[in-house]
Write a protein that holds these residues in place. Structure first.
Motif, PDB file in Angstrom:
ATOM      1  N   SER A  42       0.834  -1.203   0.000  1.00  0.00           N
ATOM      2  CA  SER A  42       0.000   0.000   0.000  1.00  0.00           C
ATOM      3  C   SER A  42       0.871   1.256   0.000  1.00  0.00           C
ATOM      4  CB  SER A  42      -0.966  -0.013   1.179  1.00  0.00           C
ATOM      5  OG  SER A  42      -0.273  -0.141   2.390  1.00  0.00           O
ATOM      6  N   GLU A  43       2.023   1.191   0.665  1.00  0.00           N
ATOM      7  CA  GLU A  43       2.939   2.332   0.691  1.00  0.00           C
ATOM      8  C   GLU A  43       3.449   2.633  -0.721  1.00  0.00           C
ATOM      9  OE1 GLU A  43       2.398   0.541   4.452  1.00  0.00           O
ATOM     10  OE2 GLU A  43       3.425  -0.420   2.786  1.00  0.00           O
ATOM     11  N   TYR A  44       3.788   1.573  -1.447  1.00  0.00           N
ATOM     12  CA  TYR A  44       4.281   1.738  -2.812  1.00  0.00           C
ATOM     13  C   TYR A  44       3.202   2.378  -3.694  1.00  0.00           C
ATOM     14  CZ  TYR A  44       6.506   0.563  -7.270  1.00  0.00           C
ATOM     15  OH  TYR A  44       7.065   0.629  -8.514  1.00  0.00           O
ATOM     16  N   LEU A  45       1.972   1.913  -3.553  1.00  0.00           N
ATOM     17  CA  LEU A  45       0.879   2.487  -4.345  1.00  0.00           C
ATOM     18  C   LEU A  45       0.675   3.961  -4.019  1.00  0.00           C
ATOM     19  CD1 LEU A  45      -1.796  -0.351  -4.345  1.00  0.00           C
ATOM     20  CD2 LEU A  45      -0.312   0.365  -6.223  1.00  0.00           C
ATOM     21  N   SER A  46       0.924   4.340  -2.789  1.00  0.00           N
ATOM     22  CA  SER A  46       0.746   5.732  -2.376  1.00  0.00           C
ATOM     23  C   SER A  46       1.751   6.675  -3.009  1.00  0.00           C
ATOM     24  CB  SER A  46       0.855   5.850  -0.852  1.00  0.00           C
ATOM     25  OG  SER A  46      -0.178   5.139  -0.239  1.00  0.00           O
ATOM     26  N   LYS A  47       2.926   6.160  -3.374  1.00  0.00           N
ATOM     27  CA  LYS A  47       3.971   7.051  -3.890  1.00  0.00           C
ATOM     28  C   LYS A  47       4.193   6.925  -5.401  1.00  0.00           C
ATOM     29  CE  LYS A  47       8.011   4.161  -3.160  1.00  0.00           C
ATOM     30  NZ  LYS A  47       9.360   4.094  -2.693  1.00  0.00           N
ATOM     31  N   THR A  48       3.372   6.155  -6.076  1.00  0.00           N
ATOM     32  CA  THR A  48       3.515   5.965  -7.513  1.00  0.00           C
ATOM     33  C   THR A  48       2.223   6.371  -8.227  1.00  0.00           C
ATOM     34  OG1 THR A  48       2.764   3.670  -7.330  1.00  0.00           O
ATOM     35  CG2 THR A  48       5.159   4.047  -7.269  1.00  0.00           C
ATOM     36  N   SER A  49       2.289   6.395  -9.541  1.00  0.00           N
ATOM     37  CA  SER A  49       1.107   6.621 -10.355  1.00  0.00           C
ATOM     38  C   SER A  49       0.595   5.238 -10.761  1.00  0.00           C
ATOM     39  CB  SER A  49       1.489   7.464 -11.575  1.00  0.00           C
ATOM     40  OG  SER A  49       0.347   7.797 -12.318  1.00  0.00           O
ATOM     41  N   SER A  50      -0.486   4.824 -10.135  1.00  0.00           N
ATOM     42  CA  SER A  50      -0.957   3.445 -10.254  1.00  0.00           C
ATOM     43  C   SER A  50      -2.422   3.423 -10.677  1.00  0.00           C
ATOM     44  CB  SER A  50      -0.825   2.731  -8.910  1.00  0.00           C
ATOM     45  OG  SER A  50       0.449   2.931  -8.361  1.00  0.00           O
ATOM     46  N   TYR A  51      -2.718   2.554 -11.641  1.00  0.00           N
ATOM     47  CA  TYR A  51      -4.073   2.462 -12.163  1.00  0.00           C
ATOM     48  C   TYR A  51      -4.505   1.006 -12.280  1.00  0.00           C
ATOM     49  CZ  TYR A  51      -4.047   7.395 -13.102  1.00  0.00           C
ATOM     50  OH  TYR A  51      -4.010   8.752 -12.937  1.00  0.00           O
ATOM     51  N   VAL A  52      -5.792   0.776 -12.057  1.00  0.00           N
ATOM     52  CA  VAL A  52      -6.368  -0.560 -12.177  1.00  0.00           C
ATOM     53  C   VAL A  52      -7.388  -0.577 -13.309  1.00  0.00           C
ATOM     54  CG1 VAL A  52      -6.003  -1.097  -9.740  1.00  0.00           C
ATOM     55  CG2 VAL A  52      -8.202  -0.143 -10.464  1.00  0.00           C
ATOM     56  N   TYR A  53      -7.600  -1.772 -13.821  1.00  0.00           N
ATOM     57  CA  TYR A  53      -8.632  -1.990 -14.831  1.00  0.00           C
ATOM     58  C   TYR A  53      -9.692  -2.873 -14.182  1.00  0.00           C
ATOM     59  CZ  TYR A  53     -10.721  -2.658 -19.432  1.00  0.00           C
ATOM     60  OH  TYR A  53     -11.575  -2.636 -20.505  1.00  0.00           O
ATOM     61  N   ARG A  54     -10.907  -2.394 -14.170  1.00  0.00           N
ATOM     62  CA  ARG A  54     -12.011  -3.157 -13.575  1.00  0.00           C
ATOM     63  C   ARG A  54     -12.956  -3.666 -14.657  1.00  0.00           C
ATOM     64  NH1 ARG A  54     -12.801  -2.786  -8.052  1.00  0.00           N
ATOM     65  NH2 ARG A  54     -11.611  -1.143  -7.038  1.00  0.00           N
ATOM     66  N   VAL A  55     -13.408  -4.889 -14.453  1.00  0.00           N
ATOM     67  CA  VAL A  55     -14.506  -5.456 -15.231  1.00  0.00           C
ATOM     68  C   VAL A  55     -15.596  -5.707 -14.203  1.00  0.00           C
ATOM     69  CG1 VAL A  55     -15.313  -7.415 -16.576  1.00  0.00           C
ATOM     70  CG2 VAL A  55     -13.033  -6.473 -16.992  1.00  0.00           C
ATOM     71  N   GLU A  56     -16.702  -5.016 -14.392  1.00  0.00           N
ATOM     72  CA  GLU A  56     -17.748  -4.965 -13.373  1.00  0.00           C
ATOM     73  C   GLU A  56     -17.087  -4.448 -12.096  1.00  0.00           C
ATOM     74  OE1 GLU A  56     -19.733  -8.771 -13.521  1.00  0.00           O
ATOM     75  OE2 GLU A  56     -20.270  -8.437 -15.619  1.00  0.00           O
ATOM     76  N   ASP A  57     -17.078  -5.215 -11.024  1.00  0.00           N
ATOM     77  CA  ASP A  57     -16.486  -4.703  -9.786  1.00  0.00           C
ATOM     78  C   ASP A  57     -15.163  -5.382  -9.447  1.00  0.00           C
ATOM     79  OD1 ASP A  57     -16.692  -2.812  -7.769  1.00  0.00           O
ATOM     80  OD2 ASP A  57     -17.532  -4.242  -6.346  1.00  0.00           O
ATOM     81  N   LYS A  58     -14.620  -6.142 -10.405  1.00  0.00           N
ATOM     82  CA  LYS A  58     -13.415  -6.923 -10.152  1.00  0.00           C
ATOM     83  C   LYS A  58     -12.197  -6.299 -10.832  1.00  0.00           C
ATOM     84  CE  LYS A  58     -11.551 -11.550 -10.760  1.00  0.00           C
ATOM     85  NZ  LYS A  58     -11.764 -12.890 -11.263  1.00  0.00           N
ATOM     86  N   ILE A  59     -11.102  -6.151 -10.074  1.00  0.00           N
ATOM     87  CA  ILE A  59      -9.856  -5.678 -10.670  1.00  0.00           C
ATOM     88  C   ILE A  59      -9.246  -6.833 -11.456  1.00  0.00           C
ATOM     89  CG2 ILE A  59      -7.523  -4.831 -10.228  1.00  0.00           C
ATOM     90  CD1 ILE A  59      -8.620  -3.546  -7.655  1.00  0.00           C
ATOM     91  N   VAL A  60      -8.968  -6.602 -12.747  1.00  0.00           N
ATOM     92  CA  VAL A  60      -8.440  -7.673 -13.599  1.00  0.00           C
ATOM     93  C   VAL A  60      -7.098  -7.313 -14.230  1.00  0.00           C
ATOM     94  CG1 VAL A  60     -10.744  -8.604 -14.048  1.00  0.00           C
ATOM     95  CG2 VAL A  60      -9.731  -6.950 -15.654  1.00  0.00           C
ATOM     96  N   GLY A  61      -6.624  -6.111 -13.995  1.00  0.00           N
ATOM     97  CA  GLY A  61      -5.335  -5.693 -14.537  1.00  0.00           C
ATOM     98  C   GLY A  61      -4.906  -4.398 -13.890  1.00  0.00           C
ATOM     99  N   PHE A  62      -3.638  -4.043 -14.103  1.00  0.00           N
ATOM    100  CA  PHE A  62      -3.130  -2.807 -13.526  1.00  0.00           C
ATOM    101  C   PHE A  62      -1.790  -2.437 -14.134  1.00  0.00           C
ATOM    102  CE2 PHE A  62      -0.941  -6.004 -11.097  1.00  0.00           C
ATOM    103  CZ  PHE A  62       0.274  -5.442 -10.719  1.00  0.00           C
ATOM    104  N   TYR A  63      -1.407  -1.187 -13.906  1.00  0.00           N
ATOM    105  CA  TYR A  63      -0.041  -0.758 -14.217  1.00  0.00           C
ATOM    106  C   TYR A  63       0.406   0.231 -13.156  1.00  0.00           C
ATOM    107  CZ  TYR A  63      -1.317   3.849 -16.171  1.00  0.00           C
ATOM    108  OH  TYR A  63      -1.757   5.132 -16.340  1.00  0.00           O
TER     109      TYR A  63
END
Length: 152
Positions: A42-63
């Motif tokens: 969670s710390e890493y996500l807080s300091k980076t530019s992070s995005y998720v891809y959702r299908v319906e309500d499920k995260i299925v990818g990210f960068y």
């Protein structure tokens, strides 16, 4: 749908990274050796530019991209859950990542590509600038980059 990741997504993103890596038929020993490298906090996500891809309500990818310095941005992660590989989600994520990096006024976006992903990055204009031997003898990772001349 692509949306900003939040720190509470860390566990789900780690699971996707591990499952996606396993999709490419690496041995369990190899996969075990990458657990630390593929664990997202969670710390890493807080300091980076992070995005998720959702299908319906499920995260299925990210960068995840990270500013290394004033001119270089690094694509640290781009993974799609194996059930969704081949459905265009990776394509949408990489286009979003490139535009995100370009908007940060970096000169270059680079990544260290798994051998299975090199052709994917080439399709989007990345060029191999260096081959680096991995911890697995005889396996090489491509250091790749795409330049943003309009930001130079």
């Amino acid at each position: 749908m692509i949306e900003k990741a939040v720190p509470s997504n860390a566990k789900a993103l780690t699971e996707i990274a591990l499952k996606s890596k396993a999709h490419w038929k690496y041995t369990q020993e190899q996969l075990d050796s990458w657990i630390d490298d593929l664990t997202i906090t969670s710390e890493y996500l807080s300091k980076t530019s992070s995005y998720v891809y959702r299908v319906e309500d499920k995260i299925v990818g990210f960068y995840i991209i990270e500013m290394l310095n004033m001119t270089t941005i690094s694509l640290e992660f781009l993974f799609v859950h194996p059930e969704f590989i081949g459905k265009g989600i990776g394509d949408e994520l990489i286009v979003h990542a490139i535009e995100n990096a370009r908007s940060k006024k970096g000169f270059v976006l680079n990544t260290l590509a798994d051998p299975n992903a090199e052709s994917f990055y080439v399709k989007y204009g990345f060029k191999t600038i260096f081959k680096r031997e991995s911890a697995i003898p005889g396996r090489f990772l491509s250091e790749m980059e795409i330049e943003f001349p309009e930001n130079m």
